[in-house]
Design an enzyme around this catalytic site. Structure first.
Site, PDB file in Angstrom:
ATOM      1  N   GLY A  19       0.826  -1.204   0.000  1.00  0.00           N
ATOM      2  CA  GLY A  19       0.000   0.000   0.000  1.00  0.00           C
ATOM      3  C   GLY A  19       0.859   1.252   0.000  1.00  0.00           C
ATOM      4  O   GLY A  19       2.022   1.235   0.390  1.00  0.00           O
ATOM      5  N   GLY A  21       0.754   5.417   1.139  1.00  0.00           N
ATOM      6  CA  GLY A  21       0.050   6.400   1.947  1.00  0.00           C
ATOM      7  C   GLY A  21       0.665   7.773   1.819  1.00  0.00           C
ATOM      8  O   GLY A  21       1.662   7.982   1.117  1.00  0.00           O
ATOM      9  N   GLY A  22       0.059   8.744   2.511  1.00  0.00           N
ATOM     10  CA  GLY A  22       0.543  10.118   2.445  1.00  0.00           C
ATOM     11  C   GLY A  22       1.869  10.301   3.144  1.00  0.00           C
ATOM     12  O   GLY A  22       2.652  11.201   2.808  1.00  0.00           O
ATOM     13  N   ALA A  24       3.915   7.292   4.333  1.00  0.00           N
ATOM     14  CA  ALA A  24       4.827   6.163   4.143  1.00  0.00           C
ATOM     15  C   ALA A  24       4.215   5.157   3.174  1.00  0.00           C
ATOM     16  O   ALA A  24       3.008   5.152   2.934  1.00  0.00           O
ATOM     17  CB  ALA A  24       5.118   5.498   5.484  1.00  0.00           C
ATOM     18  N   ASN A  25       5.081   4.306   2.639  1.00  0.00           N
ATOM     19  CA  ASN A  25       4.651   3.184   1.813  1.00  0.00           C
ATOM     20  C   ASN A  25       4.877   1.895   2.583  1.00  0.00           C
ATOM     21  O   ASN A  25       5.817   1.793   3.379  1.00  0.00           O
ATOM     22  CB  ASN A  25       5.433   3.148   0.496  1.00  0.00           C
ATOM     23  N   VAL A  26       4.017   0.917   2.354  1.00  0.00           N
ATOM     24  CA  VAL A  26       4.107  -0.356   3.072  1.00  0.00           C
ATOM     25  C   VAL A  26       4.423  -1.458   2.066  1.00  0.00           C
ATOM     26  O   VAL A  26       3.780  -1.561   1.011  1.00  0.00           O
ATOM     27  CB  VAL A  26       2.801  -0.672   3.822  1.00  0.00           C
ATOM     28  N   ASP A 135      -7.393   7.985  14.906  1.00  0.00           N
ATOM     29  CA  ASP A 135      -7.800   7.709  13.519  1.00  0.00           C
ATOM     30  C   ASP A 135      -8.353   6.295  13.404  1.00  0.00           C
ATOM     31  O   ASP A 135      -8.017   5.557  12.478  1.00  0.00           O
ATOM     32  CB  ASP A 135      -6.614   7.903  12.577  1.00  0.00           C
TER      33      ASP A 135
END
Length: 676
Positions: A19, A21-22, A24-26, A135
């Site tokens: 995935g 994200g704003g 980090a990337n996973v 969140d």
């Protein structure tokens, strides 16, 4: 983006992208040392020079690493690779809760509670460590293949003792699940997470979020101003007590919400109890906490379309009283017996006051049920009596979360208004010890289910025809009587008689061969033909686990519908006694193994090339193990490290003790036997 095959931190080989994200990337990666899949979150390359983003990334790592809980994604390692921060987490192979709801809605209410219990248990631990998630949403909640919940993404979690919690005009989180105070950039507390949990529970029950809109602002306004849509108007099968859990968790004013995630869990766990079937709708005490007036753009006050004659009439009307004659009371005061009227009026006022007061005396005083969850039984009784209420029945129930002798929940629940002197039932924890499953075969289902549920079991009902067992009574139970289990972690399926099977053209069944059928297939076959299954489980080296070994009566036998067929189901081969031992140890990084000043010039010349190589790679570590599968003469692991590194080595020692030897830069630093 990180390329596939890249070896991060000289240990984690990137396999695929999970995935983006704003922040980090996973990535999916393989731990080449422990040979297992992991999830690696890496700060985005374009953000590595932003201090605020780096601080947030570090805060997530710190917050999550402090939280050890089966329903929170574990942080396994934290490090940097060429200046790029990364975090290694356990890999959860399964969908997020949003996807699970979308594919499986509507969910059974007991499944809803099972899922929500795991989420609440995890949040309760986070709150215990003063960590607020901020969140919480289904997209941040993962589910593995066994249905276990894992909460992830503490990226904007804030500890209560951090000053940033009081910052205003800083809205973070997902607006569909955000509390009213968060949308205003106000104080974020544990009750803000409780609100998000209430919205998640709403979505688990209904399959949708309560509020939608064209813009985030419109959704935020609905959270702040509009009541949560009624679940029971959509689905009457949802008990009022369960809807009340949603209403209390999503109250506009944080003071009306649950005091803790643990209190919410206790209330949720009893929401399907028959004792709460007549519970009234939850009504908050404080109403809407939003004291600010929200002015919508484009709104203009309406102008009055009055005509000039109307203004003149109004002016004349204002002058009119001055022209009128004296009023009745002015005439009375002018009269010499005005005081008689005064006495009569005073008497009437006194009479009305006495009548009103006497009427109030007859009306019972209303009191609110106090919150007595998670306190000792005697203290809870004293608190209820001090509030003007009486203690009713004491119901003992198993609990993994509430200490023995402490209150799990009340019925009615805290916050409900009752007449003074009314009774309140207490649900008290009987602890988490193992209990023996009672024998309920042949009992009435309602009584048996109540008995099991009061002990903490989840009960699932299945109906089958039976020529022997009366309708409504139990034919069999999925866990045999006398087996010791933890009730709060156990579901018992009760097979209940539907009475005699309806007559078909043929009231007999010729049994087919169920050998090597799965248990589910056999159950479907029995249900289709009006048969009752008696299930016995045993170990087998020949038949796969979960498959049927044999049946009695045998294949081809003609039996009446409603007859009982005994089947033997394989539990798989009997496991041998555990002979695998895992040895955990850490090798410290020391840098250069020798001091060059102690060497001769010749030594320096001979070692110059190798020492440069060693300095480039780090400490040289060699691991040797001896067990049933390995010899101490062969290297088990050969690697270089540039930081302290932990190892977890499995030893197979069926045939005697093992041995572990660790060499760092040519020097043995660990040499010991490994035994059971």
């Amino acid at each position: 983006m990180i390329d596939k095959g890249y070896l991060l931190g000289e240990r984690y080989r990137i396999i695929d992208t999970l995935g983006e994200g704003g922040m980090a990337n996973v990535y999916l990666a393989e731990d080449i040392i422990l040979q297992r899949k992991v999830a690696v979150k890496i700060l985005r390359l374009d953000l590595q020079n932003e201090p605020q983003t780096q601080a947030r990334f570090q805060r997530e790592a710190l917050a999550t690493s402090e939280l050890s809980h089966p329903n929170i994604v574990s942080v396994l390692d934290v490090g940097t690779d060429h200046g790029l921060p990364y975090m290694v987490m356990e890999y959860v192979d399964g969908p997020d809760l949003k996807e699970y709801i979308r594919k499986n809605s509507p969910l059974d209410l007991r499944e809803v509670i099972r899922i929500m219990d795991q989420i609440l248990s995890a949040v309760a631990l986070a709150h215990k460590h003063n960590v607020i998630h901020r969140d919480l949403k289904p997209q941040n909640i993962l589910m593995d293949k066994r249905g276990n919940i894992k909460i992830a993404d503490f990226g904007i979690a804030v500890a209560l003792n951090q000053s940033s919690i009081t910052q205003t005009n800083s809205v973070m989180g997902s607006v569909h699940y955000m509390s009213p105070e968060q949308t205003r950039g106000g104080l974020v507390t544990k009750q803000s997470d409780i609100y998000s949990l209430g919205i998640i529970l709403y979505e688990l029950i209904t399959g949708t979020v309560p509020f939608n809109g064209d813009t985030p602002v419109s959704i935020a306004l609905k959270h702040a101003q509009e009541p949560i849509p009624s679940i029971r108007k959509k689905d009457k099968s949802v008990p009022q007590a369960l809807e009340n859990v949603v209403l209390k968790a999503t109250a506009k004013d944080p003071r009306d919400r649950y005091a803790s995630a643990q209190a919410m869990k206790a209330d949720l766990d009893s929401s399907l109890d028959p004792e709460r079937s007549d519970e009234p709708v939850f009504v908050p005490n404080h109403g809407n906490s939003d004291d600010e007036t929200i002015v919508l753009s484009g709104f203009k006050p309406q102008k009055t379309n009055s005509k000039e004659p109307q203004k003149e009439e109004k002016a004349e009307a204002e002058k009119e009283p001055a022209k009128k004659k004296k009023s009745f009371w002015q005439n009375v005061k002018a009269h010499k017996w005005w005081w008689i009227f005064s006495i009569i009026a005073a008497g009437l006022i006194i009479f009305i006051m006495i009548f009103a007061l006497s009427g109030n005396d007859n009306k019972p005083k209303q009191v609110n049920v106090p919150d007595v969850t998670n306190i000792a039984e005697k203290a809870a009784e004293d608190k209820l009596e001090a509030a003007g209420l009486q203690v009713g029945r004491i119901i003992r129930r198993q609990s993994d979360d509430v200490k023995k002798g402490y209150v799990i929940a009340t019925n009615p629940t805290a916050g409900n208004s009752l007449d003074q002197g009314k009774t309140v039932n207490l649900i008290v924890s009987s602890g988490t010890s193992m209990v023996k499953v009672p024998d309920v075969v042949g009992d009435d289902y309602d009584k048996a289910a109540e008995k099991l549920e009061n002990q903490g079991f989840d009960v699932v009902r299945e109906d089958q025809f039976s020529n022997k067992i009366p309708q409504g009574n139990i034919i069999s139970q999925s866990i045999a009587a006398g087996v010791e289990v933890k009730p709060t972690q156990t579901t018992i399926t009760l097979v209940v008689s539907r009475g005699r099977a309806p007559r078909h053209r043929s009231n007999t069944v010729t049994l087919k061969d169920l050998h090597n059928y799965s248990l589910k297939s056999a159950q479907d076959y029995a249900r289709e033909h009006g048969l009752t299954l008696q299930i016995n489980q045993e170990y087998s080296d020949d038949v796969e686990k979960g498959m049927i070994i044999s049946m009695d009566p045998g294949p081809g036998t003609k039996v009446d519908r409603g007859s009982t067929v005994a089947i033997r189901v394989s539990r798989g081969p009997k496991e041998e006694k555990e002979t695998t031992i895992t040895k955990n140890f850490t090798v410290s990084y020391v840098g250069s193994a020798t001091d060059s000043s102690d060497k001769t010039d010749n030594d320096k010349d001979e070692d110059s090339s190798s020492s440069k190589l060693s300095e480039n790679k780090g400490d040289h570590v060699q691991i040797y193990i001896k067990d049933d599968d390995h010899s101490l003469n062969n290297i088990y692991r050969d690697l270089y490290i540039k930081r302290d590194m932990s190892f977890s080595i499995p030893f197979s020692i069926k045939n005697g003790p093992g041995q572990l030897r660790v060499v760092r830069n040519g020097e043995t630093i660990l040499n010991e036997k490994v035994t059971k």
